[in-house]
Design a protein around this motif. Sequence first.
Motif, PDB file in Angstrom:
ATOM      1  N   PRO A  17      18.867  29.361 -29.980  1.00  0.00           N
ATOM      2  CA  PRO A  17      19.483  28.905 -28.732  1.00  0.00           C
ATOM      3  C   PRO A  17      20.522  29.926 -28.270  1.00  0.00           C
ATOM      4  N   HIS A  18      20.581  30.159 -26.976  1.00  0.00           N
ATOM      5  CA  HIS A  18      21.606  31.032 -26.393  1.00  0.00           C
ATOM      6  C   HIS A  18      22.432  30.143 -25.468  1.00  0.00           C
ATOM      7  N   HIS A  19      23.629  29.756 -25.934  1.00  0.00           N
ATOM      8  CA  HIS A  19      24.497  28.830 -25.199  1.00  0.00           C
ATOM      9  C   HIS A  19      25.600  29.655 -24.551  1.00  0.00           C
ATOM     10  N   GLU A  20      25.670  29.602 -23.238  1.00  0.00           N
ATOM     11  CA  GLU A  20      26.584  30.473 -22.506  1.00  0.00           C
ATOM     12  C   GLU A  20      27.141  29.769 -21.279  1.00  0.00           C
ATOM     13  N   ILE A  21      28.328  30.174 -20.889  1.00  0.00           N
ATOM     14  CA  ILE A  21      28.888  29.794 -19.591  1.00  0.00           C
ATOM     15  C   ILE A  21      28.907  31.073 -18.765  1.00  0.00           C
ATOM     16  N   SER A  22      28.085  31.095 -17.726  1.00  0.00           N
ATOM     17  CA  SER A  22      27.963  32.274 -16.878  1.00  0.00           C
ATOM     18  C   SER A  22      28.818  32.111 -15.634  1.00  0.00           C
TER      19      SER A  22
END
Length: 162
Positions: free
Chosen positions: A108-113
Amino acid sequence: MAGCYCGSGVAYESCCGPIHEGRVKAETAEQLMRARYSAFGANQAEFLHQSLHPDHRHDHDVQATRRWAEDSQWLGLQIVNVQGGGESDEEGSVEFIATYKEQGMVRPHHEISRFLKHDGAWYFVDGQLVAPKTEKRDQPKVGRNEPCPCGSGKKYKKCCGA
């Protein structure tokens, strides 16, 4: 017609495809986020570069991005939260989890962009990874050679720990 990579339920040709081709602009930060995710699945590394804010393109490695897109299987996108980024906004953020498979492992790639509107178009500025939450045990850890907590009388390693 195949469904779009972004999970919208709309055909790629009617969803993110026209954005990748430059025929239409993303109207919101979330729409650009979905198009950027879809670009990995559709192997549109050049779109990923062009959708970067012009001030942040100088250190972007298009070839490395292309390799990551090609070497991974893109499994799904989950939008967790959207703040701002509407048609009338100038900035916004999108929290998402992109799931992909690389070298046989699902990741999983969990990010706030963060996104900014520049000359009427949305651009990706940067992203902050979201660290996994630390889980605390309710009870102390059971050692391998301790009695099993289930009450069987066996050692944990020979019972529930097997």
